[in-house]
Write an enzyme that holds these catalytic residues in place. Structure first.
Site, PDB file in Angstrom:
ATOM      1  N   ARG A  33       0.821  -1.217   0.000  1.00 53.25           N
ATOM      2  CA  ARG A  33       0.000   0.000   0.000  1.00 53.25           C
ATOM      3  C   ARG A  33       0.853   1.265   0.000  1.00 53.25           C
ATOM      4  NH1 ARG A  33      -3.775   2.707   4.125  1.00 53.25           N
ATOM      5  NH2 ARG A  33      -5.541   3.464   2.888  1.00 53.25           N
ATOM      6  N   ILE A  59      -6.997   7.750  -0.933  1.00 50.45           N
ATOM      7  CA  ILE A  59      -6.915   6.295  -1.076  1.00 50.45           C
ATOM      8  C   ILE A  59      -7.869   5.727  -0.033  1.00 50.45           C
ATOM      9  CG2 ILE A  59      -4.901   6.185   0.464  1.00 50.45           C
ATOM     10  CD1 ILE A  59      -3.953   3.730  -1.069  1.00 50.45           C
ATOM     11  N   SER A  60      -8.742   4.845  -0.443  1.00 48.60           N
ATOM     12  CA  SER A  60      -9.801   4.363   0.444  1.00 48.60           C
ATOM     13  C   SER A  60      -9.249   3.560   1.617  1.00 48.60           C
ATOM     14  CB  SER A  60     -10.798   3.501  -0.335  1.00 48.60           C
ATOM     15  OG  SER A  60     -11.529   4.268  -1.259  1.00 48.60           O
ATOM     16  N   GLN A  61     -10.015   3.545   2.687  1.00 40.09           N
ATOM     17  CA  GLN A  61      -9.715   2.714   3.846  1.00 40.09           C
ATOM     18  C   GLN A  61      -9.606   1.253   3.402  1.00 40.09           C
ATOM     19  OE1 GLN A  61     -13.075   2.417   6.397  1.00 40.09           O
ATOM     20  NE2 GLN A  61     -11.931   1.604   8.150  1.00 40.09           N
ATOM     21  N   PRO A  62      -8.572   0.517   3.830  1.00 38.38           N
ATOM     22  CA  PRO A  62      -8.441  -0.880   3.417  1.00 38.38           C
ATOM     23  C   PRO A  62      -9.686  -1.725   3.688  1.00 38.38           C
ATOM     24  CG  PRO A  62      -6.386  -0.141   4.376  1.00 38.38           C
ATOM     25  CD  PRO A  62      -7.372   0.968   4.565  1.00 38.38           C
TER      26      PRO A  62
END
Length: 211
Positions: A33, A59-62
């Site tokens: 990431r 960047i989106s939350q995992p």
């Protein structure tokens, strides 16, 4: 891609949060990431949080990446051809590319699209086609698609995306303005069947293109 200790720890955290697809967890564990983040934020790469990537985007939350991907994998039609709306950093794209035969991805911001394409090459992911364009319109010339995933919140359901979804296909999309819900939409016998998954918070899906 080979998992790192930090990647394994993140995958375990997501398992504890309810993600059960081992294929998704393996993809998360093996995807670096930090490669998708600005240098100043790389130390936060394996935190379960959304992070800014510039151009007013994140960047989106995992967890939400894993949840949306898991919903696609659970589709009854076993999708192979996937359309992603909102390439962004390319992190979600990279996860999809490890799990589906072909990924088409549309990004309205040219700078982000260029950076994401470079990252895909660096990670040796070559089953991805990328386009600079208006996500509201999808990518009709390459459709229809087994599955569509949208990584920004639409104020209303985009008709063009619905039209590009195959019979038996699944669309995962956040919808709403201040109050947003993640929707899972299946095309069954020509009708769209909608289920609400959970409340979410995404940047808005903006029409048009930006160089």
């Amino acid at each position: 891609m080979r998992a790192s200790r930090k990647g394994d720890a993140l995958a375990q955290l997501l398992y504890n949060e309810g993600i059960r697809s081992q294929a998704v967890l393996n993809a998360i564990a093996g995807t670096p990431r930090e490669s998708f983040l600005p240098d100043a934020l790389k130390h936060k790469a394996y935190q379960n949080t959304a992070l800014p990537i510039g151009q007013g985007q994140t960047i989106s939350q995992p967890y939400i990446v894993a949840k949306m991907t898991e919903l696609l994998l659970d589709s009854p039609n076993k999708p192979e051809k996937v359309l992603e709306i909102g390439t962004g950093s390319g992190y979600q794209t990279a996860i999809l590319a490890q799990l589906f035969a072909k990924v088409f991805s549309v990004e309205r911001i040219k700078t982000l699209q260029f950076q994401a394409k470079r990252r895909m090459n660096q990670l040796d992911l070559h089953n991805i086609a990328m386009k600079h364009g208006d996500g509201w319109k999808g990518w009709a010339s390459k459709g229809p698609y087994d599955a569509i995933i949208v990584t920004a919140a639409a104020a209303s359901l985009p008709q063009d995306l619905c039209d590009q979804l195959k019979e038996g296909g699944r669309l995962i999309i956040p919808v709403g303005n201040e109050q947003q819900s993640l929707l899972c939409i299946d095309r069954i016998e020509g009708e769209l069947k909608t289920s609400t998954i959970e409340s979410v918070r995404f940047v808005p899906l903006v029409a048009g293109e930006l160089m």
